[in-house]
Design a protein around this motif. Sequence first.
Motif, PDB file in Angstrom:
ATOM      1  N   PHE A 136      63.564  91.656  89.658  1.00  0.00           N
ATOM      2  CA  PHE A 136      62.382  92.521  89.669  1.00  0.00           C
ATOM      3  C   PHE A 136      62.764  93.974  89.423  1.00  0.00           C
ATOM      4  O   PHE A 136      62.108  94.679  88.647  1.00  0.00           O
ATOM      5  CB  PHE A 136      61.660  92.368  91.009  1.00  0.00           C
ATOM      6  N   PHE A 137      63.832  94.422  90.064  1.00  0.00           N
ATOM      7  CA  PHE A 137      64.286  95.800  89.882  1.00  0.00           C
ATOM      8  C   PHE A 137      64.647  96.065  88.421  1.00  0.00           C
ATOM      9  O   PHE A 137      64.210  97.057  87.820  1.00  0.00           O
ATOM     10  CB  PHE A 137      65.495  96.053  90.788  1.00  0.00           C
ATOM     11  N   ASN A 138      65.434  95.174  87.827  1.00  0.00           N
ATOM     12  CA  ASN A 138      65.806  95.348  86.428  1.00  0.00           C
ATOM     13  C   ASN A 138      64.603  95.246  85.498  1.00  0.00           C
ATOM     14  O   ASN A 138      64.518  95.957  84.492  1.00  0.00           O
ATOM     15  CB  ASN A 138      66.853  94.303  86.035  1.00  0.00           C
ATOM     16  N   LEU A 139      63.687  94.359  85.821  1.00  0.00           N
ATOM     17  CA  LEU A 139      62.500  94.181  84.982  1.00  0.00           C
ATOM     18  C   LEU A 139      61.666  95.452  84.933  1.00  0.00           C
ATOM     19  O   LEU A 139      61.210  95.880  83.860  1.00  0.00           O
ATOM     20  CB  LEU A 139      61.662  93.011  85.511  1.00  0.00           C
ATOM     21  N   MET A 163      48.285 109.009  77.706  1.00  0.00           N
ATOM     22  CA  MET A 163      47.899 107.604  77.645  1.00  0.00           C
ATOM     23  C   MET A 163      49.121 106.708  77.865  1.00  0.00           C
ATOM     24  O   MET A 163      49.020 105.652  78.493  1.00  0.00           O
ATOM     25  CB  MET A 163      47.239 107.294  76.298  1.00  0.00           C
ATOM     26  N   LEU A 164      50.276 107.137  77.360  1.00  0.00           N
ATOM     27  CA  LEU A 164      51.501 106.371  77.599  1.00  0.00           C
ATOM     28  C   LEU A 164      51.845 106.368  79.087  1.00  0.00           C
ATOM     29  O   LEU A 164      52.229 105.331  79.639  1.00  0.00           O
ATOM     30  CB  LEU A 164      52.647 106.960  76.782  1.00  0.00           C
ATOM     31  N   LEU A 165      51.716 107.519  79.738  1.00  0.00           N
ATOM     32  CA  LEU A 165      51.988 107.597  81.172  1.00  0.00           C
ATOM     33  C   LEU A 165      51.060 106.678  81.952  1.00  0.00           C
ATOM     34  O   LEU A 165      51.504 105.945  82.853  1.00  0.00           O
ATOM     35  CB  LEU A 165      51.818 109.041  81.647  1.00  0.00           C
ATOM     36  N   ILE A 166      49.792 106.677  81.603  1.00  0.00           N
ATOM     37  CA  ILE A 166      48.824 105.826  82.302  1.00  0.00           C
ATOM     38  C   ILE A 166      49.143 104.354  82.059  1.00  0.00           C
ATOM     39  O   ILE A 166      49.096 103.525  82.986  1.00  0.00           O
ATOM     40  CB  ILE A 166      47.394 106.165  81.848  1.00  0.00           C
ATOM     41  N   ALA A 167      49.485 104.005  80.816  1.00  0.00           N
ATOM     42  CA  ALA A 167      49.796 102.604  80.493  1.00  0.00           C
ATOM     43  C   ALA A 167      51.023 102.126  81.268  1.00  0.00           C
ATOM     44  O   ALA A 167      51.020 101.019  81.827  1.00  0.00           O
ATOM     45  CB  ALA A 167      50.027 102.458  78.988  1.00  0.00           C
ATOM     46  N   ILE A 168      52.070 102.946  81.329  1.00  0.00           N
ATOM     47  CA  ILE A 168      53.276 102.564  82.073  1.00  0.00           C
ATOM     48  C   ILE A 168      52.956 102.421  83.554  1.00  0.00           C
ATOM     49  O   ILE A 168      53.436 101.495  84.222  1.00  0.00           O
ATOM     50  CB  ILE A 168      54.385 103.601  81.843  1.00  0.00           C
ATOM     51  N   ALA A 169      52.134 103.337  84.093  1.00  0.00           N
ATOM     52  CA  ALA A 169      51.767 103.254  85.514  1.00  0.00           C
ATOM     53  C   ALA A 169      50.987 101.976  85.802  1.00  0.00           C
ATOM     54  O   ALA A 169      51.232 101.307  86.819  1.00  0.00           O
ATOM     55  CB  ALA A 169      50.951 104.481  85.902  1.00  0.00           C
ATOM     56  N   VAL A 170      50.061 101.607  84.923  1.00  0.00           N
ATOM     57  CA  VAL A 170      49.262 100.395  85.133  1.00  0.00           C
ATOM     58  C   VAL A 170      50.140  99.150  85.058  1.00  0.00           C
ATOM     59  O   VAL A 170      50.046  98.245  85.909  1.00  0.00           O
ATOM     60  CB  VAL A 170      48.122 100.327  84.098  1.00  0.00           C
ATOM     61  N   ILE A 171      51.010  99.085  84.057  1.00  0.00           N
ATOM     62  CA  ILE A 171      51.872  97.910  83.903  1.00  0.00           C
ATOM     63  C   ILE A 171      52.838  97.804  85.076  1.00  0.00           C
ATOM     64  O   ILE A 171      53.092  96.708  85.598  1.00  0.00           O
ATOM     65  CB  ILE A 171      52.624  97.986  82.565  1.00  0.00           C
ATOM     66  N   THR A 172      53.369  98.930  85.533  1.00  0.00           N
ATOM     67  CA  THR A 172      54.258  98.904  86.694  1.00  0.00           C
ATOM     68  C   THR A 172      53.510  98.436  87.936  1.00  0.00           C
ATOM     69  O   THR A 172      54.052  97.651  88.738  1.00  0.00           O
ATOM     70  CB  THR A 172      54.852 100.302  86.933  1.00  0.00           C
ATOM     71  N   ALA A 173      52.279  98.897  88.108  1.00  0.00           N
ATOM     72  CA  ALA A 173      51.483  98.453  89.260  1.00  0.00           C
ATOM     73  C   ALA A 173      51.217  96.951  89.194  1.00  0.00           C
ATOM     74  O   ALA A 173      51.254  96.264  90.230  1.00  0.00           O
ATOM     75  CB  ALA A 173      50.162  99.226  89.295  1.00  0.00           C
ATOM     76  N   ILE A 174      50.979  96.429  87.978  1.00  0.00           N
ATOM     77  CA  ILE A 174      50.760  94.988  87.831  1.00  0.00           C
ATOM     78  C   ILE A 174      52.026  94.215  88.195  1.00  0.00           C
ATOM     79  O   ILE A 174      51.965  93.178  88.869  1.00  0.00           O
ATOM     80  CB  ILE A 174      50.316  94.671  86.388  1.00  0.00           C
ATOM     81  N   LEU A 175      53.174  94.714  87.762  1.00  0.00           N
ATOM     82  CA  LEU A 175      54.432  94.053  88.106  1.00  0.00           C
ATOM     83  C   LEU A 175      54.648  94.037  89.614  1.00  0.00           C
ATOM     84  O   LEU A 175      55.076  93.020  90.183  1.00  0.00           O
ATOM     85  CB  LEU A 175      55.602  94.751  87.414  1.00  0.00           C
ATOM     86  N   PHE A 176      54.359  95.148  90.276  1.00  0.00           N
ATOM     87  CA  PHE A 176      54.504  95.188  91.727  1.00  0.00           C
ATOM     88  C   PHE A 176      53.518  94.236  92.396  1.00  0.00           C
ATOM     89  O   PHE A 176      53.861  93.585  93.394  1.00  0.00           O
ATOM     90  CB  PHE A 176      54.293  96.608  92.240  1.00  0.00           C
ATOM     91  N   ARG A 177      52.321  94.161  91.854  1.00  0.00           N
ATOM     92  CA  ARG A 177      51.317  93.284  92.451  1.00  0.00           C
ATOM     93  C   ARG A 177      51.706  91.814  92.307  1.00  0.00           C
ATOM     94  O   ARG A 177      51.622  91.034  93.270  1.00  0.00           O
ATOM     95  CB  ARG A 177      49.964  93.535  91.779  1.00  0.00           C
ATOM     96  N   THR A 178      52.158  91.430  91.109  1.00  0.00           N
ATOM     97  CA  THR A 178      52.517  90.029  90.890  1.00  0.00           C
ATOM     98  C   THR A 178      53.832  89.656  91.566  1.00  0.00           C
ATOM     99  O   THR A 178      54.097  88.476  91.780  1.00  0.00           O
ATOM    100  CB  THR A 178      52.623  89.750  89.383  1.00  0.00           C
TER     101      THR A 178
END
Length: 327
Positions: free
Chosen positions: A241-244, A298-313
């Motif tokens: 997860f950390f590396n991902l 928009m790139l910052l927001i996209a990275i934040a959203v994808i990172t939040a999804i990874l943490f959630r899953t």
Amino acid sequence: MSTVSTRSPASTDPDSAPEGGAPQRTGRRRTVRDKQWPAYVFLSPWMIGAGVLTLAPMAVSLYLSFTDYNLFDPPEWVGLRNYTEMFTEDPRYWRSVGTTLLYVVVAVPLKLAFALGVAMLLKNLGRGRSFYRSAFYAPSLLGASMSIALVWKALFNDGGSVPEALGWIGIDTGGWVGNTDLAVFAVVLLTVWQFGAPMVIFLAGLQQISPDLYEAAALDGAGRWRQFVSITVPMLSPVVFFNLVLETIQSFQVFTPAFAISGGDGGPADSTNFYTLYLYERGFTASHMGYASAMAWMLLIAIAVITAILFRTSRSWVFYADEEGGR
């Protein structure tokens, strides 16, 4: 006859009030503050640097994203026009998004798979482990440089070593750099080649898994694949997860390989026009800094959203051995 005061001298000190009194608490807070100020002095260079070099530029960038700014004239406020143009009037923007997503989806799993595979080989290696670990880690230090990216371009260009080697075994691909279907995969392979950093982290995680678990599984008749699936993967899941997360964030910001391999224009036919490369083109080549700032946010927001999804899953597949009750 004079009277003698029965009050003790300590009773005149407001900080010596009965236990639980406000003056005593105030004194304790003052003592804590007196002990903390050296820490703030030592932290002040970092805090000043964070404010001047990070927070202030971010605030300026956010403001510029709502302006028309060409680097030479004063910014002109245009509201949401940059964002509207980005989403509805700029097909190259969406092509850059698609190219970047393709790169991330292919490069990140391949890089982590290679890193884990090599780490497992090194874990069971006796002599020479330090040498091989350093050798495999070296590309992570060199791969981000422009010189290595240019060498990589030469390897995959027309007449390069890679097309020639593939031709000897009957696979005629031609130069990858000029091929719209293969150019992006040249960048992917350059990224995968830099698997040293996650490999070292995987190796550290593998060394923390108790050999007793594998011995018990072997006694129960579990083969190597079953041990990998049932022991290695769950016990290594926090490291995966950390590396991902780290590799996903870094992959969305890829720039140097794409710039070198495409010559800076995202070619051929925008097949290597990654998001950050297109951002650079709009901001510094076309001098549309307001539009580039909007792209950056928009790139910052996209990275934040994808990172939040990874943490959630991660709650459903990351196992922490020291967590009470397990997963």
